[in-house]
Scaffold this motif. Sequence first.
Motif, PDB file in Angstrom:
ATOM      1  N   ASP A   1       0.828  -1.212   0.000  1.00  0.00           N
ATOM      2  CA  ASP A   1       0.000   0.000   0.000  1.00  0.00           C
ATOM      3  C   ASP A   1       0.862   1.262   0.000  1.00  0.00           C
ATOM      4  O   ASP A   1       0.554   2.233  -0.702  1.00  0.00           O
ATOM      5  N   VAL A   2       1.928   1.220   0.779  1.00  0.00           N
ATOM      6  CA  VAL A   2       2.831   2.382   0.842  1.00  0.00           C
ATOM      7  C   VAL A   2       3.507   2.594  -0.504  1.00  0.00           C
ATOM      8  O   VAL A   2       3.649   3.731  -0.987  1.00  0.00           O
ATOM      9  N   THR A   3       3.912   1.502  -1.149  1.00  0.00           N
ATOM     10  CA  THR A   3       4.560   1.588  -2.456  1.00  0.00           C
ATOM     11  C   THR A   3       3.597   2.159  -3.501  1.00  0.00           C
ATOM     12  O   THR A   3       3.985   3.019  -4.308  1.00  0.00           O
ATOM     13  N   LEU A   4       2.344   1.687  -3.482  1.00  0.00           N
ATOM     14  CA  LEU A   4       1.344   2.193  -4.427  1.00  0.00           C
ATOM     15  C   LEU A   4       1.079   3.678  -4.206  1.00  0.00           C
ATOM     16  O   LEU A   4       0.955   4.448  -5.164  1.00  0.00           O
ATOM     17  N   LEU A   5       1.001   4.071  -2.918  1.00  0.00           N
ATOM     18  CA  LEU A   5       0.765   5.481  -2.604  1.00  0.00           C
ATOM     19  C   LEU A   5       1.934   6.337  -3.072  1.00  0.00           C
ATOM     20  O   LEU A   5       1.733   7.401  -3.677  1.00  0.00           O
ATOM     21  N   ALA A   6       3.146   5.869  -2.808  1.00  0.00           N
ATOM     22  CA  ALA A   6       4.325   6.624  -3.223  1.00  0.00           C
ATOM     23  C   ALA A   6       4.400   6.732  -4.739  1.00  0.00           C
ATOM     24  O   ALA A   6       4.750   7.788  -5.286  1.00  0.00           O
ATOM     25  N   THR A   7       4.060   5.652  -5.437  1.00  0.00           N
ATOM     26  CA  THR A   7       4.071   5.657  -6.898  1.00  0.00           C
ATOM     27  C   THR A   7       3.024   6.618  -7.443  1.00  0.00           C
ATOM     28  O   THR A   7       3.288   7.369  -8.396  1.00  0.00           O
ATOM     29  N   THR A   8       1.847   6.604  -6.841  1.00  0.00           N
ATOM     30  CA  THR A   8       0.779   7.507  -7.276  1.00  0.00           C
ATOM     31  C   THR A   8       1.178   8.961  -7.060  1.00  0.00           C
ATOM     32  O   THR A   8       0.973   9.810  -7.943  1.00  0.00           O
ATOM     33  N   LEU A   9       1.747   9.259  -5.902  1.00  0.00           N
ATOM     34  CA  LEU A   9       2.173  10.634  -5.608  1.00  0.00           C
ATOM     35  C   LEU A   9       3.283  11.077  -6.558  1.00  0.00           C
ATOM     36  O   LEU A   9       3.315  12.236  -6.984  1.00  0.00           O
ATOM     37  N   ALA A  10       4.191  10.153  -6.897  1.00  0.00           N
ATOM     38  CA  ALA A  10       5.252  10.487  -7.856  1.00  0.00           C
ATOM     39  C   ALA A  10       4.640  10.812  -9.211  1.00  0.00           C
ATOM     40  O   ALA A  10       5.091  11.721  -9.917  1.00  0.00           O
ATOM     41  N   GLY A  11       3.583  10.061  -9.583  1.00  0.00           N
ATOM     42  CA  GLY A  11       2.886  10.347 -10.833  1.00  0.00           C
ATOM     43  C   GLY A  11       2.223  11.713 -10.807  1.00  0.00           C
ATOM     44  O   GLY A  11       2.239  12.441 -11.805  1.00  0.00           O
TER      45      GLY A  11
ATOM     46  N   GLY B   1      17.665  13.106 -11.498  1.00  0.00           N
ATOM     47  CA  GLY B   1      18.144  12.155 -10.501  1.00  0.00           C
ATOM     48  C   GLY B   1      17.574  12.351  -9.119  1.00  0.00           C
ATOM     49  O   GLY B   1      17.799  11.521  -8.229  1.00  0.00           O
ATOM     50  N   SER B   2      16.809  13.426  -8.899  1.00  0.00           N
ATOM     51  CA  SER B   2      16.288  13.697  -7.554  1.00  0.00           C
ATOM     52  C   SER B   2      15.012  12.925  -7.236  1.00  0.00           C
ATOM     53  O   SER B   2      14.657  12.777  -6.071  1.00  0.00           O
ATOM     54  N   LEU B   3      14.312  12.445  -8.262  1.00  0.00           N
ATOM     55  CA  LEU B   3      13.092  11.670  -8.021  1.00  0.00           C
ATOM     56  C   LEU B   3      13.006  10.545  -9.054  1.00  0.00           C
ATOM     57  O   LEU B   3      12.633  10.765 -10.201  1.00  0.00           O
ATOM     58  N   LEU B   4      13.362   9.329  -8.596  1.00  0.00           N
ATOM     59  CA  LEU B   4      13.304   8.151  -9.451  1.00  0.00           C
ATOM     60  C   LEU B   4      12.134   7.279  -9.022  1.00  0.00           C
ATOM     61  O   LEU B   4      11.876   7.115  -7.828  1.00  0.00           O
ATOM     62  N   VAL B   5      11.424   6.725  -9.990  1.00  0.00           N
ATOM     63  CA  VAL B   5      10.266   5.884  -9.677  1.00  0.00           C
ATOM     64  C   VAL B   5      10.223   4.715 -10.650  1.00  0.00           C
ATOM     65  O   VAL B   5      10.622   4.841 -11.807  1.00  0.00           O
TER      66      VAL B   5
END
Length: 235
Positions: A10-20, A167-171
Amino acid sequence: MPAGSRLETDVTLLATTLAGVVFGLALAAPPGPMNAIIAEESVVRGWSAGFWAGLGAMLADVLFFVLALLGVVAVIDHYPAVRPALYLAGGLLMLYFAVGAIGETRAATSFTDSGEVGSKGFRKTFALSLTNPYQIGFWLTVGVGLLESGTLDVFAHVPGVGDLLAGSLLVETGSPALLLGFFGGIAVWVVGYPAALSSAGRRVDALAPVIAALSAAVLAGFGVLFLAMGTMGLF
């Protein structure tokens, strides 16, 4: 699934969504022809007109995404003459819309919320998006890669800040959550940008003609640039 693994997922999905979301906002925010039209519509006709102008550009992105997945957009790479033709068509459209913005500059003495849905702005941004080689190029490369397994350097593809923030935000790509966040970020901009300009226009009467004039200048500048690039591409 163990509770710890579920939480981690869930944390990974949330982080991925926020990065998007960050990616979508970062691509939507830089100055350009689309934001010039959104700004003009927002300060002259109100939030709804600016929102519909932004929706036109967003709908074109959705269309390009679908066409890219189907492989239709890739046809452009097989016909070298198509890209210069798009530059020329886009440049002419921008100059045409710049003339209209000049007319708005003369007519707009203050903010006027007409309450109209803003179909005019929607048609402008949608038409410009369909003839924008940069937008098409994005979906031919980075855009399609959003659903393929790999790694995305979010800020490396953002105009103006790519060299500074690379390089500051990799996803990791390949997750629908990233794509959902990406379009969510664009939606936040489509709603928030016109709202901020409309609010400012209500407070400062002189803002409407100033924004209209700046929009005309941006459209004219990009129009001349696109025509030059299209002409060079033909020879």
